[in-house]
Design an enzyme around this catalytic site. Structure first.
Site, short mmCIF file in Angstrom:
data_model
loop_
_atom_site.label_atom_id
_atom_site.label_comp_id
_atom_site.label_asym_id
_atom_site.label_seq_id
_atom_site.Cartn_x
_atom_site.Cartn_y
_atom_site.Cartn_z
CB CYS A 1 60.56 -21.58 -71.12
SG CYS A 1 59.38 -20.31 -71.22
NE ARG B 1 59.42 -17.15 -62.69
CZ ARG B 1 59.97 -18.07 -62.02
NH1 ARG B 1 61.35 -17.86 -61.74
NH2 ARG B 1 59.38 -19.15 -61.98
CB CYS C 1 58.72 -18.64 -67.43
SG CYS C 1 57.65 -19.98 -68.36
CB CYS D 1 61.76 -18.93 -76.65
SG CYS D 1 61.69 -20.40 -75.51
CB CYS E 1 59.23 -21.31 -75.21
SG CYS E 1 60.53 -20.31 -74.47
#
Length: 172
Positions: free
Chosen positions: A41, A48, A44, A105, A131
């Protein structure tokens, strides 16, 4: 012991260990995405990015650990990456634990127009999931909950190393 901790930031191997640990986390994320077919998502993708900041911090620190300016840049990058990552993971966990149609999100990442990472590297930064979906758990913790643990460890280690590095040298 404090003098040993104080010396850590002056060596290459601790910085390389920092970079390697964060890179391992990134490789795990890619395994989850491309082998296990778990869709990342937006949160994520942002998490990262903060993990890549920690990789960068380790590589910066390892490039010239005896140079104070390089170490300061590495410490700053490490702090920003780990604290921002922790805050994102907490927010992401909130989306999962308290799903709401009013608190969601974004579906597309808000990268600057001059650096649209989701278009330049879609295999790494293009979000395709939601999310609030819990698509993986381990020991009853979802992925963002494990990221809270991981980023908390990075923050604690940063604080210990940075504070001891700032302490005055012990005179005999």
């Amino acid at each position: 012991m404090i003098s040993n901790l104080k010396q850590l930031s002056l060596h290459r191997w601790p910085w390389l260990l920092l970079a390697a640990s964060a890179l391992t986390m990134e490789l795990c994320a890619l395994y989850f995405q491309h082998v296990m077919k778990l869709e990342p998502c937006v949160m994520c993708v942002y998490e990262r990015l903060t993990m890549f900041a920690i990789v960068a911090a380790g590589l910066i620190g390892a490039s010239a650990p005896n140079n104070i300016l390089v170490r300061l840049l590495a410490f700053t990058t490490w702090a920003v990456g780990s604290i921002w990552g922790l805050l994102l993971a907490i927010e992401h966990t909130d989306y999962q634990m308290n799903p709401s149609p009013f608190a969601t999100c974004d579906f597309y990442p808000n990268f600057p127009s001059w650096l649209p990472l989701h278009e330049l590297l879609p295999w790494l930064f293009n979000p395709t999931g939601y999310c609030s979906d819990i698509v993986w758990t381990f020991l009853d913790y979802s992925m963002p909950q494990w990221l809270i643990v991981s980023f908390s460890i990075y923050v604690v280690i940063f604080l210990v190393i940075a504070i001891t590095a700032l302490l005055p040298a012990k005179t005999k």
